[in-house]
Motif scaffolding. Sequence first.
Motif, mmCIF file in Angstrom:
data_model
loop_
_atom_site.group_PDB
_atom_site.id
_atom_site.type_symbol
_atom_site.label_atom_id
_atom_site.label_comp_id
_atom_site.label_asym_id
_atom_site.label_seq_id
_atom_site.Cartn_x
_atom_site.Cartn_y
_atom_site.Cartn_z
ATOM 1 N N ASN A 122 0.850 -1.196 0.000
ATOM 2 C CA ASN A 122 0.000 0.000 0.000
ATOM 3 C C ASN A 122 0.884 1.244 0.000
ATOM 4 O OD1 ASN A 122 -2.750 -1.246 0.411
ATOM 5 N ND2 ASN A 122 -1.702 -2.032 2.223
ATOM 6 N N PHE A 123 0.589 2.169 -0.923
ATOM 7 C CA PHE A 123 1.318 3.436 -0.940
ATOM 8 C C PHE A 123 1.002 4.235 0.323
ATOM 9 C CE2 PHE A 123 1.128 2.458 -5.513
ATOM 10 C CZ PHE A 123 2.501 2.519 -5.807
ATOM 11 N N VAL A 124 2.020 4.891 0.855
ATOM 12 C CA VAL A 124 1.875 5.667 2.087
ATOM 13 C C VAL A 124 1.482 7.108 1.732
ATOM 14 C CG1 VAL A 124 3.044 6.550 4.131
ATOM 15 C CG2 VAL A 124 3.549 4.234 3.299
ATOM 16 N N PHE A 125 0.416 7.574 2.369
ATOM 17 C CA PHE A 125 -0.065 8.940 2.199
ATOM 18 C C PHE A 125 0.037 9.640 3.556
ATOM 19 C CE2 PHE A 125 -1.599 7.200 -1.625
ATOM 20 C CZ PHE A 125 -2.026 8.223 -2.470
ATOM 21 N N VAL A 126 0.503 10.874 3.534
ATOM 22 C CA VAL A 126 0.655 11.634 4.774
ATOM 23 C C VAL A 126 -0.136 12.944 4.661
ATOM 24 C CG1 VAL A 126 2.900 10.645 5.336
ATOM 25 C CG2 VAL A 126 2.787 12.712 3.929
ATOM 26 N N TYR A 127 -0.605 13.422 5.814
ATOM 27 C CA TYR A 127 -1.337 14.680 5.856
ATOM 28 C C TYR A 127 -0.355 15.853 5.931
ATOM 29 C CZ TYR A 127 -5.851 12.401 6.400
ATOM 30 O OH TYR A 127 -6.993 11.662 6.178
ATOM 31 N N GLN A 128 -0.618 16.862 5.073
ATOM 32 C CA GLN A 128 0.244 18.026 4.993
ATOM 33 C C GLN A 128 -0.607 19.291 4.994
ATOM 34 O OE1 GLN A 128 3.804 17.844 3.537
ATOM 35 N NE2 GLN A 128 3.896 15.686 2.943
ATOM 36 N N GLN A 129 0.071 20.444 5.043
ATOM 37 C CA GLN A 129 -0.622 21.730 4.976
ATOM 38 C C GLN A 129 0.071 22.655 3.984
ATOM 39 O OE1 GLN A 129 -0.872 22.700 9.357
ATOM 40 N NE2 GLN A 129 -3.021 23.002 8.826
ATOM 41 N N GLN A 130 -0.765 23.418 3.264
ATOM 42 C CA GLN A 130 -0.250 24.401 2.318
ATOM 43 C C GLN A 130 -1.367 25.411 2.061
ATOM 44 O OE1 GLN A 130 1.205 24.423 -2.303
ATOM 45 N NE2 GLN A 130 1.804 22.653 -1.082
ATOM 46 N N ASP A 131 -1.025 26.640 1.811
ATOM 47 C CA ASP A 131 -2.045 27.642 1.501
ATOM 48 C C ASP A 131 -2.752 27.288 0.200
ATOM 49 O OD1 ASP A 131 -1.195 28.934 3.746
ATOM 50 O OD2 ASP A 131 -0.098 30.513 2.692
ATOM 51 N N ALA A 132 -4.051 27.654 0.132
ATOM 52 C CA ALA A 132 -4.849 27.346 -1.047
ATOM 53 C C ALA A 132 -5.786 28.518 -1.329
ATOM 54 C CB ALA A 132 -5.638 26.062 -0.849
ATOM 55 N N LYS A 133 -6.369 28.492 -2.512
ATOM 56 C CA LYS A 133 -7.370 29.511 -2.875
ATOM 57 C C LYS A 133 -8.438 28.875 -3.745
ATOM 58 C CE LYS A 133 -4.464 31.264 -6.695
ATOM 59 N NZ LYS A 133 -3.227 30.517 -6.352
ATOM 60 N N THR A 184 -12.987 27.132 -9.062
ATOM 61 C CA THR A 184 -11.625 26.657 -9.303
ATOM 62 C C THR A 184 -10.897 26.649 -7.975
ATOM 63 O OG1 THR A 184 -11.581 27.599 -11.531
ATOM 64 C CG2 THR A 184 -9.464 27.082 -10.529
ATOM 65 N N GLY A 185 -10.162 25.577 -7.698
ATOM 66 C CA GLY A 185 -9.401 25.475 -6.457
ATOM 67 C C GLY A 185 -7.960 25.101 -6.724
ATOM 68 N N LYS A 186 -7.012 25.835 -6.103
ATOM 69 C CA LYS A 186 -5.594 25.583 -6.307
ATOM 70 C C LYS A 186 -4.832 25.661 -4.989
ATOM 71 C CE LYS A 186 -4.763 27.143 -11.069
ATOM 72 N NZ LYS A 186 -3.933 28.056 -11.907
ATOM 73 N N LEU A 187 -3.776 24.839 -4.895
ATOM 74 C CA LEU A 187 -2.819 24.963 -3.816
ATOM 75 C C LEU A 187 -1.841 26.081 -4.134
ATOM 76 C CD1 LEU A 187 -2.093 21.197 -3.092
ATOM 77 C CD2 LEU A 187 -3.173 22.812 -1.509
ATOM 78 N N ASP A 188 -1.033 26.456 -3.145
ATOM 79 C CA ASP A 188 -0.087 27.545 -3.328
ATOM 80 C C ASP A 188 0.997 27.195 -4.355
ATOM 81 O OD1 ASP A 188 0.294 30.208 -2.485
ATOM 82 O OD2 ASP A 188 2.055 29.626 -1.319
ATOM 83 N N ASN A 189 1.263 25.886 -4.548
ATOM 84 C CA ASN A 189 2.255 25.461 -5.542
ATOM 85 C C ASN A 189 1.662 25.377 -6.938
ATOM 86 O OD1 ASN A 189 0.695 23.155 -5.494
ATOM 87 N ND2 ASN A 189 2.266 21.851 -4.538
ATOM 88 N N ASP A 190 0.447 25.877 -7.104
ATOM 89 C CA ASP A 190 -0.272 25.959 -8.385
ATOM 90 C C ASP A 190 -0.882 24.628 -8.813
ATOM 91 O OD1 ASP A 190 -1.077 28.135 -9.923
ATOM 92 O OD2 ASP A 190 0.158 27.513 -11.619
ATOM 93 N N ASN A 191 -0.798 23.584 -7.974
ATOM 94 C CA ASN A 191 -1.515 22.338 -8.268
ATOM 95 C C ASN A 191 -2.993 22.515 -7.939
ATOM 96 O OD1 ASN A 191 0.807 20.998 -9.048
ATOM 97 N ND2 ASN A 191 1.178 20.114 -7.012
ATOM 98 N N TYR A 192 -3.861 21.862 -8.717
ATOM 99 C CA TYR A 192 -5.298 21.972 -8.481
ATOM 100 C C TYR A 192 -5.717 21.121 -7.291
ATOM 101 C CZ TYR A 192 -5.864 24.383 -12.935
ATOM 102 O OH TYR A 192 -5.799 25.303 -13.948
ATOM 103 N N LEU A 193 -6.746 21.592 -6.589
ATOM 104 C CA LEU A 193 -7.304 20.827 -5.474
ATOM 105 C C LEU A 193 -8.148 19.676 -6.016
ATOM 106 C CD1 LEU A 193 -8.512 23.687 -3.081
ATOM 107 C CD2 LEU A 193 -6.500 22.243 -2.819
#
Length: 739
Positions: free
Chosen positions: A581-592, A620-629
């Motif tokens: 199973n791939f490991v997923f971790v909870y993180q935080q980043q600014d979004a809009k 439209t939803g994006k993270l601060d690194n410009d990836n879409y939510l």
Amino acid sequence: MKNMYVAIVFALLCNMGFSQNSLTGTIKSADQNEPLFTVQIYFPQLEKGSVTDENGNYTINGLPQGNFKVIVAYMGYQTYSETTVISEGTNELNITLFPSAIEMEEVIVSTPFHKLQRENVMKVERASVSELKTKGAVTLSDGITNVPGVENLSTGMGIGKPVIRGLSSNRVLVYTQGVRLENQQFGDEHGLGISDAGIESVEVIKGPASLLYGSDALGGVLYLNPEKFAVAGQTEGDVNINYFTNTNGIAANAGVKSSGDRFKYLVRGSYASHADYHTGDDLSVTNTRFGEYDLKTGVAYQAVNFKTDIRYNYNQLKLGIPEEIGEQTNERTPQSPYQEINNHIVSSKSNFFFDKSSLEAILGYTFNNRKEFEEGEEGAALDMDLSTINYNIQYHLPKWGLWETIVGTQGMFQKNSNSGEEVLIPDANTTDFGIFATSHLHFKNNSDLQLGLRYDTRSITGDETGIVGEEGYIEELDNSYNSINAALGYKWEFLSNITGRINLASGFRAPNLPELTSNGVHEGTNRYEIGNQDLTNEQNIQTDVSFEYKNEHVEVFVNGFYNVVNDYIFIEPNGDNIDGNFVFVYQQQDAKLYGGEVGLHFHPHPLDWLHIESSFESVTGKLDNDNYLPLIPANSWTNTLRTEFNKGTSWLPSSYAFATLKSVFEQNNVSEFETTTPSYALFSIGLGGRIFISEQPVDIRLSGNNLFDKDYISHLSRLKVDDIGNIGRNINLGVSLPF
């Protein structure tokens, strides 16, 4: 609590000495100057009203002295909304209603000052459940997708949760009976869990509402209004039956309510049963079957300066959890894996009316038991109990000039415990406390200002679980969070037909238990999730701007929003692998998030029975690194042609018909872990009305959704990863017998 009981007893004793003030008058039409029969006149703050007789006369007894908003609503006429002064003795108020082809407006309950939709500083969407049922909604979570800006995150037909402008789960609060609905809503396969039977209307606050509701209202609020008690001196009831062809589904409910001068009661029971739904390719989606029992009841006492009611709701759900398209059957009993959910909600609402002020106290207790059964296991793999006590006490200060002000306190104590074979989240306690103040100022130039400030604190403690170093180990938790939030809104009317609104509000959400404590394989997603106890509050600021143009025959609205979320919590893989199973971790980043809704409603003169409606919504939803939510709904455009006849023949006094085309655009703004979703269009029709059979009124509804049996997949379907389509053609026949 003891002091609350003393206050209630004191209010009851004091009421014996108060005079019986009353309001009486006549309601007529402006166009024909004739009395209007069965017009509703209602005091929303007092929850007291009456209807006019055949001469247009009405009388409401047992009113307290003071200034109270009175609402008069009648089909085909503008809703009357004014503040009237109730003095000692008999008061008279004669009202003239003006014709209008626009639908009746209702009082918004989810905001504090009991305003009509057009009077509210904050834009709030409202839809009656009866209206949603005419469109063939299978469940309440399915029906709310007809509200602009609201979608449904679904796992089949039985499991769905609201998505408001791209935010869902613990970022959207659900209120029912005036209290928080707490039912482990963090889970992907944890649906809304409440029946539409006994729910009168749905209100949607689209944006941060932490000023009024505290933590978890960062994305908005879905506020469910229970059915009202009967008007004093009346007894009424109804029986409702619905059949759905796609799921071979049956939904039935019956209720009765009666009110005297002071005591009132109501009771409603419902039952629903659905087999697996069929896609547009006529494939039966295995284990999407579900069944539901629901009971809602309430009693109330109303005196002159005091009123109180107690409501109880019991809901039992048995839900299959779909994993694949397998054996094609019409079975109704879920197979493994499946959930059994029992939910109890008890609420109490009491109001005390003083000379120039009032006090409202809402107390609630919710108990939720959720069990999950897996294949090959005798007992429940998961068995979680969640008990929640919450309170909301608001004091309406005496009006000071043009200012109306409310101060209050709100809080919650919640306990989570496990008794199953597996532990998804630890035994834990959550305690909330908040204080707030909000004011409304009405200027003489037809503009309004509303502002408020709030402070909240939340503490979460959790027990250590498991063995250190092994899967499932959860360390002890003892975290605290606090936040200060504010809201500022301004509404103004200019050029007589245009209303503008601008609102600026902040909100927050404390991280939930799975985000803080997860350490194991999350069933259904086949991934190993690891929580993070160092997560901080999500904090957001949203700007809303809206404009409405309205005259007798045309309505146009434009809503826009821009939502900045600091420290947005999300989950992503870290590249590791545990037991396949791939490991997923909870993180935080600014979004809009940003977008809005645009709509048109046209009913040309003299064809007032004809309605042309069109609305477009986008987010439209994006993270601060410009990836879409992830799980952001696709843009959509809905067009409806509708007819309404309210003055028909003696055997068909009212009727309606509609045809709707909903076009959903391709969703290619996806996160790194999603795939694009193709566009599709769904065509629906419906008709219905009231007929009389041997003087017995009967309401009949017939609707067809996805009439051309389109095979499609919604971007918000959790079955999308398995390439399983959404529901195909579904014909709904509904019959209601009022008595």
